[in-house]
Design an enzyme around this catalytic site. Structure first.
Site, PDB file in Angstrom:
ATOM      1  N   HIS A  81       0.819  -1.216   0.000  1.00 18.58           N
ATOM      2  CA  HIS A  81       0.000   0.000   0.000  1.00 18.58           C
ATOM      3  C   HIS A  81       0.850   1.261   0.000  1.00 18.58           C
ATOM      4  CE1 HIS A  81       0.187  -0.279   4.565  1.00 18.58           C
ATOM      5  NE2 HIS A  81       0.227   1.042   4.440  1.00 18.58           N
ATOM      6  N   ASP A 217       1.132  -7.773   2.071  1.00 21.29           N
ATOM      7  CA  ASP A 217       1.283  -6.315   1.905  1.00 21.29           C
ATOM      8  C   ASP A 217       2.760  -5.950   1.793  1.00 21.29           C
ATOM      9  OD1 ASP A 217       0.897  -3.606   1.818  1.00 21.29           O
ATOM     10  OD2 ASP A 217      -0.425  -3.514   3.555  1.00 21.29           O
ATOM     11  N   SER A 642       3.897   2.155   8.522  1.00 19.90           N
ATOM     12  CA  SER A 642       3.638   1.240   7.411  1.00 19.90           C
ATOM     13  C   SER A 642       4.909   1.059   6.596  1.00 19.90           C
ATOM     14  CB  SER A 642       2.532   1.798   6.513  1.00 19.90           C
ATOM     15  OG  SER A 642       1.286   1.746   7.160  1.00 19.90           O
TER      16      SER A 642
END
Length: 707
Positions: A81, A217, A642
């Site tokens: 992402h 991810d 992240s």
């Protein structure tokens, strides 16, 4: 007082902090060395925070996400992402990397990342408090704000005299302490590999912030520099960057109970905010923001329905909106479940009673507490109005017009006197930001977004609306999209070199609207700056009181996250809830069970074939008897983390942190070790996908992974 703050920030009395809690500064690692050792760290904890030694020399930032180097050739691992915007930017009908994934077979096949993409390599984080507050000690309001901003700019300018450096000065503990963060700025960033959307975004919004999770991810960028090693914009002759250090891929994956740590750049937390700020956030502002994002997402989905080109253009914008709207839902539910506001109020009352109990403490902190009460009330009212006024900038061409006109007005000043974001150091970002619109804009969708923004904006009382906007908009409303030239990238960029007089003489309806609203925008900004100056003075003293209060209780505080490098650690751990047990790992079989072949749960055929055959090779976990996909840990992270590499006790790469759980996102305001969990993609699943599913053998060889 200054000595007290530094002793509290870097001292050795950290034993009262929970092991799982804390976004620690690198300089604080010696203070928690014993805790780290007891938790299982196999490295020398006293040197762990040294920015000149691995593993921290391998840690990087993407300016919103975290990352790390995994090879000597500048290969960077981060979340899917986090590279999603670049996947979207390089996609189009007939070349849908969002769905199909992307793998560069050679260096020459690696694609330029989305405009504005950067890789920042951390080099230094040093205390500059004395230089920051010099001359501001007795000032208030706008004068204080201006002095602090001038000092900040001077420190940044001095730092950036070194070529290819990006520097920033950030406040800690409400401005009690300031550190300058120095990073090497790499401008040529290229997309190397991203698995199919059915891997990197498996589960989509349905599984976002949820457990069990089965999302791969992860994705890879590469940093490039000029042949002489200097940072340079994209050019075919550029070569891979050679980092000072890179992370070794662990030969063995983690098991439940293992020590893990994460280093990255967490964005913003609010754990030191006042009770009044917490009450406003959870009773007023966050419910409004959640609803506005929900409406925004619905409007985009409706506007792009049946239009593949528009769907691709708005995929990245929609993903961001959906991520935050769900986070807000979790924050609201989590705050209610733990009685957060009541706990904050009880803690605040105890602190204030402690201050009042001693005349010296009352003299030192009492006035600041009273000032905070007044300023927080003013700030809350301003934030509520700004939440609706700011919606107008979701119309991309209006936002571009305002940005370009502001550039013209700022260029009338010497560079050092310009506002942050409008100095010469910021021009490249602005050009790239305006360029990126060309692949993320559709006139029909933009108009639908503007119509929705206007409907919300008009709910504001007349005195809180922009009078200039209300006066100017009707005259141009019907012509905005038909007559503007800003949809053309060359025209849009050309405005950055035009004088303010050219804007003021323009007939372009968006430009006219930007000019009409400029003066009132600046007047509102001036009020906000005056309030910020007073707030910094009050909050810095207030936080000095909070630090003293914590020290009196034998506790050490870490500063709220602010986008600077932090270190956190914990253990691989599931958790039990009433009537429900969460295991620490999810598995490939669980992924296959979730697969429906439709929408968000559509894993690649090749992956499913391998799972059915249980063809996991050396990547299976002996303790599980199968291939792990994701795992839970107790490390303390937030947005901005992240893409942070997860390291084992020896500092080796064992996965990537990519999410939290919905019941734990309230940790931005208050950490609860019983509830808080971080979700990581397991390195074994990453390597298996690269090897068995996508054939990314070139990258595995580059990372030194034996097959």
């Amino acid at each position: 007082m200054r000595r007290l703050i530094l002793a509290t920030l870097l001292g050795t009395a950290a034993s009262a902090a929970m092991a799982e809690e804390g976004m620690w500064l690198p300089g604080q690692t010696p203070a928690i060395a014993e805790q780290l050792k007891q938790a299982g760290l196999a490295l020398d904890a006293r040197t762990l925070g040294d920015l000149n030694r691995p593993p921290l020399t391998a840690i990087a930032s993407l300016g919103g996400c975290s990352a790390a180097f995994l090879s000597p050739q500048g290969l960077v691992a981060t979340n899917h992402h986090c590279v999603y915007g670049s996947i979207q930017y390089n996609s189009k009908p007939g070349q849908d990397y969002l769905t199909d994934g992307f793998l560069a077979k050679t260096l020459g096949d690696e694609l330029p990342a989305a405009p504005g993409s950067r890789i920042y390599v951390i080099e230094d984080l040093r205390d500059v408090t004395a230089a920051m507050v010099k001359g501001a000690e007795k000032l208030t309001g706008r004068a204080r704000y201006d002095r602090l901003e001038a000092n900040r700019k001077a420190l940044i300018a001095a730092c950036e005299q070194q070529p290819s450096r990006r520097c920033d000065v950030r406040p800690y503990f409400g401005g009690q302490t300031y550190f300058l963060q120095q990073q090497l700025e790499i401008q040529d960033v290229r997309l190397v590999y991203a698995p199919a959307g059915g891997v990197g975004n498996f589960g989509g919004e349905t599984d976002n912030w949820m457990w069990p999770r089965h999302t791969g991810d992860f994705g890879f960028y590469r940093a490039y520099v000029a042949p002489n090693g200097a940072s340079a914009p994209y050019a075919k002759e550029n070569v891979p960057f050679r980092p000072k250090a890179f992370l070794k891929i662990a030969d063995k994956g983690v098991e439940e109970g293992d020590f893990v740590m994460v280093a990255g750049f967490p964005g913003v937390t609010f754990r030191h905010r006042t009770a009044a700020e917490a009450r406003f956030a959870f009773e007023t502002l966050t419910p409004l923001q959640q609803r506005l994002l929900n409406d925004y997402s619905d409007r985009i989905q409706s506007a792009v329905a049946g239009n593949q080109a528009a769907t691709i253009k708005y995929a990245s914008i929609l993903k961001g909106a959906d991520n935050y709207k769900k986070k807000y839902i979790g924050e609201l539910a989590g705050a209610e479940a733990m009685g957060l506001v009541a706990k904050k109020e009880a803690d605040e009352a105890a602190f204030r009673a402690w201050v009042k109990a001693d005349p010296k403490r009352d003299a030192a902190f009492g006035a600041a507490i009273a000032d905070m009460d007044r300023l927080v009330a003013e700030q809350n009212a301003a934030e509520l109005a700004d939440a609706r006024r700011g919606l107008l900038n979701r119309a991309q061409l209006f936002g571009a017009a305002r940005l370009a006109y502001r550039w013209a007005k700022e260029r009338e000043k010497p560079d050092a006197a310009r506002e942050p974001g409008f100095q010469d150091r910021d021009r490249a970002f602005t050009v790239q930001r305006l360029t990126a619109i060309e692949r993320r804009y559709d006139a029909g969708v933009d108009r639908a977004i503007l119509d929705h923004a206007l409907a919300e904006y008009r709910k504001l009382p007349a005195e809180e609306r922009h009078k200039s906007f209300d006066a100017a908009y009707p005259a141009v409303a019907d012509r905005l999209y038909a007559e503007t030239g800003l949809a053309d990238t060359k025209t849009r960029l050309g405005w950055l070199d035009q004088p303010a007089s050219a804007f003021e003489a323009s007939n372009d309806p968006f430009i006219r609207l930007a000019v009409a609203t400029y003066a009132e925008d600046r007047a509102g900004e001036d009020k906000a700056k005056a309030r910020a100056g007073d707030m910094q003075k009050a909050r810095a003293t207030y936080m000095a009181g909070r630090l003293a209060y914590a020290a009196a209780q034998g506790r050490t505080l870490y500063p709220d996250a602010n986008g600077s490098l932090r270190f956190t650690y914990g253990k691989v751990s599931g958790k039990a809830r009433d009537g429900l047990a969460w295991t620490a790992f999810t598995t490939a079989e669980g992924l296959a069970a979730k697969h429906t072949g439709k929408g968000e749960f559509d894993a690649p055929d090749r992956m499913l074939e391998l799972i059915r055959a249980k063809d996991y090779g050396r990547y299976a976990a002996p303790s599980l008897g199968t291939l792990p996909v994701d795992y839970l840990s107790t490390v303390d992270i937030t947005n901005g983390n992240s893409g942070s590499s997860t390291l084992n006790a020896r500092g080796e790469f064992v996965g990537l942190a990519f999410d939290g759980t919905l019941d734990g996102v309230v940790a931005d305001w208050m950490f609860n070790p019983v509830v808080n969990r971080t979700i990581h993609v397991d390195s074994r699943f990453m390597l298996w996908t690269m090897d068995k599913v996508d054939g990314a053998t070139r990258l595995l060889d580059e990372m030194g992974v034996a097959r």
